[in-house]
Scaffold this motif. Structure first.
Motif, PDB file in Angstrom:
ATOM      1  N   GLN A  57       0.831  -1.200   0.000  1.00  0.00           N
ATOM      2  CA  GLN A  57       0.000   0.000   0.000  1.00  0.00           C
ATOM      3  C   GLN A  57       0.868   1.252   0.000  1.00  0.00           C
ATOM      4  O   GLN A  57       1.803   1.391   0.778  1.00  0.00           O
ATOM      5  CB  GLN A  57      -0.940   0.012   1.212  1.00  0.00           C
ATOM      6  CG  GLN A  57      -2.008  -1.062   1.161  1.00  0.00           C
ATOM      7  CD  GLN A  57      -3.044  -0.821   0.052  1.00  0.00           C
ATOM      8  OE1 GLN A  57      -2.749  -0.240  -0.990  1.00  0.00           O
ATOM      9  NE2 GLN A  57      -4.275  -1.278   0.288  1.00  0.00           N
ATOM     10  N   GLY A  58       0.547   2.158  -0.911  1.00  0.00           N
ATOM     11  CA  GLY A  58       1.313   3.383  -1.044  1.00  0.00           C
ATOM     12  C   GLY A  58       2.593   3.210  -1.840  1.00  0.00           C
ATOM     13  O   GLY A  58       3.358   4.165  -2.000  1.00  0.00           O
ATOM     14  N   ARG A  59       2.838   1.994  -2.362  1.00  0.00           N
ATOM     15  CA  ARG A  59       4.073   1.721  -3.082  1.00  0.00           C
ATOM     16  C   ARG A  59       3.840   1.084  -4.452  1.00  0.00           C
ATOM     17  O   ARG A  59       4.798   0.787  -5.160  1.00  0.00           O
ATOM     18  CB  ARG A  59       4.956   0.779  -2.260  1.00  0.00           C
ATOM     19  CG  ARG A  59       5.317   1.310  -0.888  1.00  0.00           C
ATOM     20  CD  ARG A  59       6.119   0.299  -0.105  1.00  0.00           C
ATOM     21  NE  ARG A  59       6.519   0.818   1.189  1.00  0.00           N
ATOM     22  CZ  ARG A  59       7.254   0.151   2.068  1.00  0.00           C
ATOM     23  NH1 ARG A  59       7.665  -1.061   1.783  1.00  0.00           N
ATOM     24  NH2 ARG A  59       7.577   0.696   3.219  1.00  0.00           N
ATOM     25  N   THR A  60       2.592   0.853  -4.813  1.00  0.00           N
ATOM     26  CA  THR A  60       2.299   0.095  -6.024  1.00  0.00           C
ATOM     27  C   THR A  60       2.490   0.937  -7.278  1.00  0.00           C
ATOM     28  O   THR A  60       1.900   2.002  -7.433  1.00  0.00           O
ATOM     29  CB  THR A  60       0.872  -0.470  -5.964  1.00  0.00           C
ATOM     30  OG1 THR A  60       0.778  -1.380  -4.864  1.00  0.00           O
ATOM     31  CG2 THR A  60       0.529  -1.208  -7.234  1.00  0.00           C
ATOM     32  N   LEU A  61       3.308   0.400  -8.191  1.00  0.00           N
ATOM     33  CA  LEU A  61       3.603   1.086  -9.442  1.00  0.00           C
ATOM     34  C   LEU A  61       2.806   0.528 -10.607  1.00  0.00           C
ATOM     35  O   LEU A  61       2.538   1.227 -11.576  1.00  0.00           O
ATOM     36  CB  LEU A  61       5.095   0.965  -9.754  1.00  0.00           C
ATOM     37  CG  LEU A  61       6.057   1.494  -8.688  1.00  0.00           C
ATOM     38  CD1 LEU A  61       7.492   1.121  -9.047  1.00  0.00           C
ATOM     39  CD2 LEU A  61       5.914   2.991  -8.543  1.00  0.00           C
ATOM     40  N   ALA A  62       2.454  -0.753 -10.548  1.00  0.00           N
ATOM     41  CA  ALA A  62       1.691  -1.407 -11.617  1.00  0.00           C
ATOM     42  C   ALA A  62       0.968  -2.597 -11.021  1.00  0.00           C
ATOM     43  O   ALA A  62       1.362  -3.124  -9.972  1.00  0.00           O
ATOM     44  CB  ALA A  62       2.619  -1.864 -12.738  1.00  0.00           C
ATOM     45  N   ILE A 117       3.753  -4.528  -8.916  1.00  0.00           N
ATOM     46  CA  ILE A 117       5.129  -4.090  -8.762  1.00  0.00           C
ATOM     47  C   ILE A 117       5.121  -3.010  -7.695  1.00  0.00           C
ATOM     48  O   ILE A 117       4.374  -2.039  -7.799  1.00  0.00           O
ATOM     49  CB  ILE A 117       5.711  -3.520 -10.064  1.00  0.00           C
ATOM     50  CG1 ILE A 117       5.694  -4.569 -11.172  1.00  0.00           C
ATOM     51  CG2 ILE A 117       7.137  -3.024  -9.842  1.00  0.00           C
ATOM     52  CD1 ILE A 117       6.141  -4.026 -12.521  1.00  0.00           C
ATOM     53  N   ALA A 118       5.935  -3.197  -6.662  1.00  0.00           N
ATOM     54  CA  ALA A 118       5.970  -2.241  -5.558  1.00  0.00           C
ATOM     55  C   ALA A 118       7.279  -1.473  -5.547  1.00  0.00           C
ATOM     56  O   ALA A 118       8.361  -2.062  -5.668  1.00  0.00           O
ATOM     57  CB  ALA A 118       5.782  -2.959  -4.220  1.00  0.00           C
ATOM     58  N   GLY A 119       7.181  -0.166  -5.406  1.00  0.00           N
ATOM     59  CA  GLY A 119       8.360   0.676  -5.215  1.00  0.00           C
ATOM     60  C   GLY A 119       8.594   0.853  -3.733  1.00  0.00           C
ATOM     61  O   GLY A 119       7.879   0.321  -2.888  1.00  0.00           O
ATOM     62  N   ARG A 120       9.627   1.660  -3.391  1.00  0.00           N
ATOM     63  CA  ARG A 120       9.990   1.801  -1.979  1.00  0.00           C
ATOM     64  C   ARG A 120      10.520   3.195  -1.683  1.00  0.00           C
ATOM     65  O   ARG A 120      11.272   3.757  -2.475  1.00  0.00           O
ATOM     66  CB  ARG A 120      11.059   0.752  -1.634  1.00  0.00           C
ATOM     67  CG  ARG A 120      11.464   0.730  -0.186  1.00  0.00           C
ATOM     68  CD  ARG A 120      12.112  -0.608   0.161  1.00  0.00           C
ATOM     69  NE  ARG A 120      13.123  -0.997  -0.796  1.00  0.00           N
ATOM     70  CZ  ARG A 120      14.400  -0.636  -0.693  1.00  0.00           C
ATOM     71  NH1 ARG A 120      14.781   0.141   0.292  1.00  0.00           N
ATOM     72  NH2 ARG A 120      15.283  -1.047  -1.582  1.00  0.00           N
ATOM     73  N   PRO A 121      10.149   3.753  -0.529  1.00  0.00           N
ATOM     74  CA  PRO A 121      10.731   5.036  -0.133  1.00  0.00           C
ATOM     75  C   PRO A 121      12.239   4.891   0.051  1.00  0.00           C
ATOM     76  O   PRO A 121      12.743   3.776   0.233  1.00  0.00           O
ATOM     77  CB  PRO A 121      10.041   5.342   1.209  1.00  0.00           C
ATOM     78  CG  PRO A 121       8.838   4.478   1.250  1.00  0.00           C
ATOM     79  CD  PRO A 121       9.182   3.250   0.467  1.00  0.00           C
ATOM     80  N   GLY A 181       8.706   9.252  -0.627  1.00  0.00           N
ATOM     81  CA  GLY A 181       8.937   9.854   0.682  1.00  0.00           C
ATOM     82  C   GLY A 181      10.359  10.352   0.819  1.00  0.00           C
ATOM     83  O   GLY A 181      11.099  10.492  -0.160  1.00  0.00           O
ATOM     84  N   SER A 182      10.765  10.627   2.056  1.00  0.00           N
ATOM     85  CA  SER A 182      12.113  11.126   2.311  1.00  0.00           C
ATOM     86  C   SER A 182      12.582  10.662   3.683  1.00  0.00           C
ATOM     87  O   SER A 182      11.780  10.279   4.532  1.00  0.00           O
ATOM     88  CB  SER A 182      12.150  12.658   2.238  1.00  0.00           C
ATOM     89  OG  SER A 182      11.345  13.229   3.254  1.00  0.00           O
TER      90      SER A 182
END
Length: 592
Positions: free
Chosen positions: A353-358, A369-373, A448-449
């Protein structure tokens, strides 16, 4: 001799690590040595064990990290006069979720939701069939896993490079090559893998139950396999395509939708007046569209609620349809699912959740596909140095690219960006006392940061004479054999000048209030054919020279490479003509 209570000069630094990595907390002390150390986690005393070492030293190491190791780490510092507790260093432990990682859940009867390790990084596209899953890597190669009864996961050699798109049907797979051609493999009972001869200029592909659909660069559509005969004549100005079990959809450049094929559940009956569509998807017997306002409309089979879009669902940018379930990705990269959940395919893991790219939907499984802060894997580390030295602060980062960095100077009045300092390394040249203070690096990406902090302490100048006055009694100072530069009151072969240069403490032969000697700081190591010596060149009135010898008789600086980071010095030498080499450190006081 006056003893000084212990003071924490540099407390343990906050840090972030991935699970299975190692964290090391270090504290710098001042006061009268020797010091005692005891580390704590969240107030609980730590002891050395399988994963913990250095619990009673200046450096605590915790290896093979798990999420339970996260918390506040403090050290109790003591000497012969008093004890003090450091400020905490906070450890954050993040589960390993590499950029471009595939996650799958739901039915795993054929292993379709069992993501292989190679698909847990560097993936840019995904597709899901009845019981198999496809992934496209950044190097243009295709991965496949799950059901292989018809060879649908046996990737052909031609799909090992140059692929830019993928699609998965019930029992077959498609790949779009960068030259505009299409590869197909797997079940061919209805001709779904018989790519039309000479087909080229393709920019998108879709696969349904036993059908294959391709979009050409001129806006026309080509289809083969089951349902190909239903393709509407004169279909033009198409920008996107989707395929269900026995029906297909096409999105026109004016935002309208065309559907053809099986209509037993009304899946090919486009709602009247439907416009403003920006994305389309097809499930087993239902159809889904996303509109320009972020809302979703679905029609066709609703036996499991797959066409009953959740009320108030907005901000959607993409959707996918499975056999009896539907999924949508919102602009904030969260995922919403509805319909059948008998295999858990509509239960979204919190880790994506909050990281899904596709996203993609198979018959009874869901893939994303999940991305990551961004996270800071190491650094920046606090340092102390002498006047006019150069200092490097470095940070190692990870997360979904692109990642930006900005170094900042911290002060009582606030913080300010350091102009041009946007790399992983911050270099401070010829530092002065005014450069002492806090430094921070802000690491950011679209998810995020995070911020890393370090402290720089620029040491005031000192002299050998001042060092003598602070460490010997009046009687000892009157005896050059005890307090002189070349005196060796311990008889251990280490004169006072060397101890001064390396920040060691002398031991007077006559006893008295002199400070006990500290640990020997020179610890040569030999690795991969190179002998390395590290030390701190603390004193500005001393010249430090590292020399090498093969026989302990003739010494020379030739062949020795010396590098400085502030006062931290690393000297290396690689033996050539001899199978052995020795290093020594020579110190010389300014003026002789």
């Amino acid at each position: 001799m006056v003893t000084v209570p212990p003071t924490v000069l540099i407390p343990p630094a906050d840090q972030t690590r991935l699970t299975s990595q190692t964290a090391a907390f270090t504290v710098s002390a001042s006061g009268t040595p020797p010091y005692s150390y005891q580390w704590y986690k969240d107030g609980v005393l730590l002891a050395n064990g399988v994963r913990i070492s250095g619990a009673t030293t200046a450096t605590l190491t915790v290896s093979s990290l798990t999420v339970t190791d996260a918390g506040d780490y403090t050290v109790e510092l003591g000497n012969c006069t008093d004890m003090t507790l450091s400020d905490p260093g906070h450890l954050t432990v993040t589960p390993v979720i590499p950029p471009g990682a595939v996650f799958a859940w739901g039915d795993d009867t054929f292993g379709q939701s069992n993501v292989p390790q190679v698909a847990k990084s560097g993936v840019i596209a995904i597709a899901a069939g009845q019981g198999h899953t496809l992934a496209l890597k950044t190097n243009g190669s295709v991965l496949a896993w799950g059901w292989n009864t018809s060879g649908q996961t046996t990737v052909p050699t031609a799909a090992g490079s140059g692929v830019i798109g993928i699609a998965a049907g019930q029992g077959h797979s498609l790949a779009l090559k960068s030259d505009g051609t299409v590869l197909a493999w797997g079940n061919n009972a209805d001709g779904q893998t018989n790519v039309p001869a000479g087909l080229s200029g393709i920019i998108a592909i879709a696969a349904g139950g036993a059908q294959s659909v391709a979009l050409k660069n001129d806006g026309t559509v080509v289809a083969w396999g089951n349902n190909s005969s239903s393709l509407p004549a004169g279909l033009t100005n198409i920008t996107a395509i989707a395929a269900g079990m026995y029906h297909a959809l096409a999105l026109k450049s004016n935002g309208t939708v065309v559907a053809w094929g099986d209509n037993s559940q009304g899946q090919s009956t486009v709602p009247a007046g439907l416009t403003g569509v920006v994305a389309i998807a097809a499930g087993f017997y239902h159809s889904i569209v996303v509109k320009t306002d972020g809302t979703v409309i679905a029609w066709g089979d609703d036996s499991h609620g797959q066409s009953s879009v959740p009320s108030l669902l907005t901000d959607v940018v993409a959707a996918a349809g499975g056999r009896y379930h539907s999924v949508a990705r919102k602009s904030d990269k969260t995922v919403v699912a509805w319909g059948d959940d008998s295999a858990g395919q509509s239960t979204i893991p919190t880790t994506v959740q909050g990281r899904t790219l596709a996203l993609a939907a198979g018959w009874m499984h869901t893939v994303v596909i999940a991305g990551r802060p961004p996270i800071i894997l190491g650094g920046p580390y606090s340092a102390y140095t002498n006047l006019n030295h150069d200092v490097l602060f470095h940070v190692d980062v990870d997360g979904t690219a692109p990642i930006s960095l900005q170094w900042r100077r911290q002060s009582v009045a606030g913080s300010s960006d350091i102009s041009g300092a946007t790399d992983t390394t911050l270099t401070l040249r010829s530092v002065q006392s005014s450069d002492s203070g806090g430094y921070a690096v802000v690491v950011s990406n679209e998810f995020g940061s995070t911020t890393g902090n370090a402290t720089l302490i620029v040491l005031p100048a000192t002299t050998f004479s001042a060092w003598q006055q602070n460490r010997f009694t009046g009687e000892e100072l009157a005896e050059p054999a005890i307090s002189g530069a070349l005196a060796d009151p311990t008889g251990m072969g280490t004169p006072n000048l060397v101890k001064y240069a390396l920040n060691l403490e002398p031991v007077a032969s006559a006893g008295g209030p002199s400070i006990p000697s500290s640990a020997w700081p020179l610890k040569p190591t030999f690795n991969s054919g190179t002998l390395t010596m590290t030390f701190r060149a603390l004193r500005t009135d001393v010249t430090y020279t590292v020399e090498a010898s093969t026989d302990l008789k003739t010494w020379s600086g030739s062949g020795v490479t010396t590098q400085y980071n502030g006062i931290d010095c690393t000297a290396t030498c690689t033996p050539t003509a001899s199978d052995r080499v020795f290093l020594r450190l020579k110190v010389l006081m300014s003026g002789g």
